[in-house]
Structure formats: C-alpha cells, structure tokens
Design an enzyme around this catalytic site. Structure first.
Site, short mmCIF file in Angstrom:
data_model
loop_
_atom_site.label_atom_id
_atom_site.label_comp_id
_atom_site.label_asym_id
_atom_site.label_seq_id
_atom_site.Cartn_x
_atom_site.Cartn_y
_atom_site.Cartn_z
N ARG A 73 11.52 3.69 3.76
CA ARG A 73 11.09 2.72 4.78
C ARG A 73 12.31 1.91 5.18
NH1 ARG A 73 5.84 -1.07 4.60
NH2 ARG A 73 4.97 0.92 5.21
N HIS A 88 5.06 5.90 11.63
CA HIS A 88 4.58 5.79 10.25
C HIS A 88 3.60 6.95 10.03
CE1 HIS A 88 3.46 4.22 6.46
NE2 HIS A 88 3.15 2.97 6.78
N ARG A 96 0.80 -1.21 0.00
CA ARG A 96 0.00 0.00 0.00
C ARG A 96 0.84 1.27 0.00
NH1 ARG A 96 -2.68 -3.98 1.97
NH2 ARG A 96 -0.70 -4.42 2.93
N THR A 97 1.80 1.35 0.91
CA THR A 97 2.51 2.62 1.09
C THR A 97 3.29 2.98 -0.18
OG1 THR A 97 2.69 2.10 3.44
CG2 THR A 97 4.08 3.89 2.61
N LYS A 147 26.11 -4.55 -0.31
CA LYS A 147 27.57 -4.47 -0.38
C LYS A 147 28.16 -3.79 0.85
CE LYS A 147 27.38 -3.92 -5.39
NZ LYS A 147 27.62 -2.93 -6.45
C1 NCD Z 1 1.83 -1.11 8.27
C2 NCD Z 1 3.34 -0.91 8.46
O1 NCD Z 1 4.11 -1.12 7.54
O2 NCD Z 1 3.67 -0.47 9.55
N1 NCD Z 1 1.50 -1.35 6.94
C3 NCD Z 1 1.15 -0.27 6.14
O3 NCD Z 1 1.97 0.56 5.83
N2 NCD Z 1 -0.13 -0.15 5.78
C4 NCD Z 1 1.26 -2.11 9.21
C5 NCD Z 1 1.83 -3.51 9.22
O4 NCD Z 1 2.73 -3.84 8.47
O5 NCD Z 1 1.33 -4.28 10.03
#
Ligand code: NCD
Length: 308
Positions: free
Chosen positions: A106, A134, A55-56, A85
């Site tokens: 991320r 997040h 999703r993100t 590396k």
């Molecule tokens: C979440 C995350 O990555 O923190 N996912 C997301 O971005 N929708 C929640 C999760 O992974 O459980």
C-alpha cells in the site's frame, strides 16, 4: 514462469475466473479454512504499508496464517522503513523480494504497485495505490454483492461520496460492464465527482450512468448503496476538505426511504457518513463485507501462489 501480480481490477474482467474465485472463497468461509491449513506452508508474505490500514493488512495477514504461511510486516513503512532514510520504492522492493515470496503493497503514489510489479521477482499485490486502485477490496465488494444478491445483473448501484479520490470505487466500477442491465448513480459534490476517464469507461461499455449531487432521490431505487469516506489525506488543504466533508450522512430518517431489500456497503473506515444507529438495520452489510475480505484474500493468495 509468469508471476501472478494483482495490480488492477482490469486483470480480472472474466466471469469464469470470478466464479471460481468466489466458489473457493465460499468454501474457505464455510469450513473456516479447514483443509487449507497447509496450503501455503513454507511461504512468506511481506505486508508493506506506507499508509494506514486495519482491515486490508490484518485480513491479508490472517488469511496467510490460516493457510499455513508466515508474515513479515511493516505497518507504517513510510515512518519505520528505510524510506525515512531516502530509500526509493524500487530499492525497497528489491530488498524485500529477497526475504519474502510475495509482497502486499500500500503506497500513497498512484501507480506504485505497477512500478513495483514491473521490477519485482515475486508477485506484488496492490493494497491501494494513492487514489488509483484497490483491486482486492473491489473483489471482496463484488463477492459480498454476489452473496447477497446472487449477481449484479439488473441491479442499481449508487456510489456515494468521494468519487474523485476513492480508489475502492475506481476498482469496483471496472467490473460493471460484465453484468447485464446494471445501472449506476454517481452521487458526489461537484468537487469530488468521478474522474472523466472512469465515467468514459462506463459509458463506452454501455453501463447506464447518471450523475447526482443529492443522495435522497437515489435511495428508493438503489439495490446497493455504496457509501465512501471523503479521503482527507488526498486534499492539499484542510480548508478544502472541510468544505466537502459531511456532505452525505446516512441516518435513520434517510433509511426509511431506502429500498426495502437494498444493502448498505462501505469499505470502511467510516468517519460520519453512516450514523451508528444504521448498524442495527439488517440492510447494513459493511461489517460482513469487511469479514468477507478474509476469505477473498485467502482465495487470492491461493491463486497467487498455486494458480488455482
Ligand atoms: C479503503 C482504502 O484504504 O482505500 N479502506 C479499506 O481498505 N477498507 C477506504 C478508505 O480508506 O476510505
């Protein structure tokens, strides 16, 4: 010029800013972004993910493209980038900023986005830093609640599941003090309870909060039931994970005691916290919630690049 990084939810504790952001997201949603198709023309967004994402990453990339910008991506930076590396995060950021106008990051390490934003010469957007935060997820969660409930004033919100490692929760709760008479139930096994710093934050800001181990008693009074996945990847041993996984499962019998006009949210992915049958209930909001991510991230990108 000061760069508009997005590192923590705490930088957005401003109702006026949020109102403006939500109005823009709403406008983009209603018009499917017509009128904005050239807004970010010529800009390049790098999406650098050292942890899995559906999703993100996709919603950021889709938003960028709909705004007329372009995307450079590495879906599994830990595996395919020079990190393999031995390149440090700092070095990678110094390189990527030469090729892109903003970086969505991320990373498994808490604080990674802060480190990156401290050295980057382009905006850095935190798409999850370990069990830290997040913030863009929290903003889309907030947008979803606003859309469904008008505001968070006078709501009872139950946070259920992995409150220890769940970064979406850690960001979302930062916003609670902005609202009047908002109360929270933190529902988790003892081993996964909300870290003290977050609990103290809520208490210090006069948010009514109770700790629970059982989900059932909160169902009838929850306006928002925010389910989360147990964050398997944060556990040091599989055995430890196994001992807490599957503690809470929202199924059809549970739903019958849930508030009639409540909403069920989940940042997704779900593992087994929500039975598939629940999807058919009109109170199940999680797929709409995920779609809202597109508009909130488009509005955020607009702010990052254009400042409005
Ligand atoms: C979440 C995350 O990555 O923190 N996912 C997301 O971005 N929708 C929640 C999760 O992974 O459980």
């Amino acid at each position: 010029m000061k760069l508009r990084h997005i590192v923590t939810a705490e930088q957005f504790l401003d109702r006026k800013f949020l109102d403006k952001l939500f109005v823009l997201a709403r406008k983009m949603e209603k018009t499917d972004m017509r009128g904005y198709t050239n807004a970010l023309r010529g800009k390049i967004l790098a999406t650098v993910f050292y942890e899995p994402s559906t999703r993100t990453r996709f919603s950021f990339e889709s938003a960028m493209m709909k705004l007329g910008g372009q995307v450079l991506t590495t879906e599994s930076a830990g595996q395919f980038s020079s990190a393999v590396k031995g390149e440090t995060l700092e070095d990678s950021i110094r390189i990527i900023e030469g090729y892109a106008d903003a970086i969505v990051l991320r990373h498994p390490q808490t604080g990674a986005a802060r480190i990156a934003s401290d050295i980057a010469s382009v905006p850095v957007i935190n798409a999850g830093d370990g069990s830290g935060e997040h913030p863009t997820q929290a903003l889309l969660d907030l947008y979803t609640i606003h859309k469904e409930k008008g505001s968070l004033d006078n709501l009872h919100i139950s946070l259920v599941g992995d409150l220890l490692y769940g970064r979406t929760i850690h960001s979302l709760l930062k916003f609670f003090p902005l609202y009047k008479n908002l109360t929270v139930s933190c529902v988790s096994p003892k081993k996964l309870k909300l870290p003290d710093e977050h609990l103290q934050y809520l208490k210090n800001n006069n948010v009514g909060v109770e700790m629970q181990q059982n989900m059932k008693p909160v169902l009838a009074r929850s306006d928002v039931l925010y389910m989360t996945r147990v964050q398997k990847e944060r556990f040091s041993s599989l055995k430890e994970y196994e001992s807490v996984k599957g503690t809470y499962v929202l199924d059809q019998p549970m739903l019958t005691s849930f508030k009639k006009d409540g909403i069920v949210m989940h940042p997704l992915p779900r593992v087994n916290e929500i039975a598939a049958i629940v999807d058919q209930d009109p109170r199940a909001l999680y797929f709409k919630q995920a779609k809202n991510g597109l508009y909130i991230r488009a509005a955020l990108l607009h702010w990052v690049f254009k400042g409005k």
